[in-house]
Design an enzyme around this catalytic site. Structure first.
Site, PDB file in Angstrom:
ATOM      1  N   CYS A 167      45.446  35.213  34.056  1.00 22.95           N
ATOM      2  CA  CYS A 167      45.425  35.943  34.952  1.00 22.95           C
ATOM      3  C   CYS A 167      47.145  36.553  36.153  1.00 22.95           C
ATOM      4  O   CYS A 167      47.724  35.778  35.833  1.00 22.95           O
ATOM      5  CB  CYS A 167      45.052  35.247  35.576  1.00 22.95           C
ATOM      6  SG  CYS A 167      44.639  35.663  37.673  1.00 22.95           S
ATOM      7  N   ASP A 218      49.012  45.331  32.401  1.00 20.81           N
ATOM      8  CA  ASP A 218      50.400  45.711  31.400  1.00 20.81           C
ATOM      9  C   ASP A 218      50.263  46.148  30.336  1.00 20.81           C
ATOM     10  O   ASP A 218      50.702  46.580  29.356  1.00 20.81           O
ATOM     11  CB  ASP A 218      51.553  44.400  31.609  1.00 20.81           C
ATOM     12  CG  ASP A 218      50.307  43.869  31.656  1.00 20.81           C
ATOM     13  OD1 ASP A 218      49.528  43.586  31.560  1.00 20.81           O
ATOM     14  OD2 ASP A 218      50.949  42.349  31.048  1.00 20.81           O
ATOM     15  N   HIS A 228      40.225  42.635  40.457  1.00 23.62           N
ATOM     16  CA  HIS A 228      40.357  43.488  39.590  1.00 23.62           C
ATOM     17  C   HIS A 228      40.758  43.233  37.777  1.00 23.62           C
ATOM     18  O   HIS A 228      41.416  42.592  37.953  1.00 23.62           O
ATOM     19  CB  HIS A 228      42.180  44.500  39.813  1.00 23.62           C
ATOM     20  CG  HIS A 228      41.924  45.305  41.249  1.00 23.62           C
ATOM     21  ND1 HIS A 228      43.035  45.257  41.768  1.00 23.62           N
ATOM     22  CD2 HIS A 228      40.817  45.494  42.355  1.00 23.62           C
ATOM     23  CE1 HIS A 228      43.008  46.014  42.665  1.00 23.62           C
ATOM     24  NE2 HIS A 228      41.690  46.110  43.225  1.00 23.62           N
ATOM     25  N   GLU A 254      38.451  34.802  38.242  1.00 20.66           N
ATOM     26  CA  GLU A 254      38.536  35.785  39.095  1.00 20.66           C
ATOM     27  C   GLU A 254      37.798  35.538  40.018  1.00 20.66           C
ATOM     28  O   GLU A 254      38.036  35.566  41.342  1.00 20.66           O
ATOM     29  CB  GLU A 254      38.560  37.362  38.642  1.00 20.66           C
ATOM     30  CG  GLU A 254      39.537  37.803  37.632  1.00 20.66           C
ATOM     31  CD  GLU A 254      40.626  37.139  37.280  1.00 20.66           C
ATOM     32  OE1 GLU A 254      41.620  36.834  38.771  1.00 20.66           O
ATOM     33  OE2 GLU A 254      42.136  36.428  36.671  1.00 20.66           O
ATOM     34  N   HIS A 287      44.625  28.370  41.518  1.00 16.26           N
ATOM     35  CA  HIS A 287      45.213  27.940  39.900  1.00 16.26           C
ATOM     36  C   HIS A 287      45.237  26.477  39.748  1.00 16.26           C
ATOM     37  O   HIS A 287      45.653  25.743  40.454  1.00 16.26           O
ATOM     38  CB  HIS A 287      46.119  28.248  39.118  1.00 16.26           C
ATOM     39  CG  HIS A 287      46.416  29.839  38.492  1.00 16.26           C
ATOM     40  ND1 HIS A 287      47.066  30.936  38.845  1.00 16.26           N
ATOM     41  CD2 HIS A 287      44.395  30.323  38.253  1.00 16.26           C
ATOM     42  CE1 HIS A 287      46.877  32.038  38.432  1.00 16.26           C
ATOM     43  NE2 HIS A 287      45.484  32.149  37.979  1.00 16.26           N
TER      44      HIS A 287
HETATM   45 ZN   LIG Z   1      44.342  44.982  41.619  1.00 23.22          ZN
HETATM   46 ZN   LIG Z   2      44.092  33.315  38.271  1.00 24.24          ZN
END
Ligand SMILES: [Zn+2]
Ligand SMILES: [Zn+2]
Length: 264
Positions: free
Chosen positions: A88, A179, A197, A221, A230
């Protein structure tokens, strides 16, 4: 070679002297720069502290502790491998005020009915049609509302839902660019934002080892969208690393977290 890189090399060398049995060749220089960026990006190292040996070593230790690795304080092979593991893109720690602190419960919604809308569907999928995506997203919300029973997540027909869900690629207008395939997979913003997202460069799948398991990533998410940070517990849904396909089960750590924000 930057002084920070020299420092990282020297940290590695001292570790290799200490554990010759596990000695491996030094990784290429770009990997070292990648490690520095990683530590900053995920909140372990404050921007500007890369030249301070104590801060750097502390940040490596903190990252290792979080990930459940041996706390060596050096960029050993296991640590560098973990930094390459898909994950994440939300930070693990908040280093904005000096020493990094773990995000646990970040914020909470002031309401329990949170409507959402899926604005688009992923480009790359393994045997998934939009109806499957709808089902997976609904399931990912229900993982949380099954435990925190006051919460409900109706589908919005509005263009301005409480929570927006989008599949987007690269730089997409927030401070968390994606990425390409691998590494960071998704992020979601804490309340009072909640938008999620997903990296559209990933190949999303369901119920199989190939591709990235959308149900698992979405459930994780949505934990952020509900206010959870987290977890250091490797079996928790809120553990930041994607460890491959597995059945989605909330760990006690997840359940305690969500119930502490939204008690029944
Ligand atoms: Zn975003
Ligand atoms: Zn996360």
């Amino acid at each position: 070679m930057s002084s920070a890189t020299v420092l990282l090399f020297s940290l590695m060398c001292s570790a290799m002297v200490g554990c010759l049995v596990e000695a491996t060749p030094l990784p290429p220089e770009e990997l070292q720069d990648g490690a520095l960026n990683y530590l900053k990006r995920f909140g372990y190292l404050k921007e500007g502290n890369e030249h301070d040996q104590v801060s750097l070593e502390d940040s490596i230790r903190a990252m290792q502790t979080f990930a459940g690795l041996n706390e060596t304080g050096v960029l050993d092979e296991a640590t560098l491998a973990m930094m390459e593991t898909p994950r994440c893109s939300m930070p693990d720690m908040d280093s904005s005020e000096g020493r990094a602190k773990r995000f646990a419960i970040v914020s909470k919604w002031k309401k329990f009915i949170l409507d959402y809308k899926i604005f688009n569907y992923p480009t790359n999928v393994l045997n998934l049609v939009p109806k499957d995506i709808d089902r997976i997203i609904a399931l990912a919300w229900s993982i949380w509302s099954d435990k925190a029973k006051k919460l409900s997540f109706p589908i919005s027909s509005s263009q301005t839902p409480t929570i927006s869900i989008r599949f987007v690629g690269g730089d997409h207008g927030d401070n968390y660019p994606f990425d390409g395939p691998g590494k960071v997979l998704a992020h979601a913003f804490y309340p009072q934002n909640g938008n999620a997202h997903f990296d559209d460069s990933e190949t999303w799948s369901d119920g199989q080892k190939n591709g990235k398991n959308l149900a698992w990533v979405a459930s994780h998410e949505f934990g952020h969208a509900l206010g959870l940070g987290h977890s250091t517990v490797s079996t928790a849904l809120m553990y930041p690393y994607y460890t491959g396909y597995k059945e989605i089960v909330l760990d006690n750590d997840d359940i305690n977290g969500i119930l502490s924000i939204y008690p029944n």
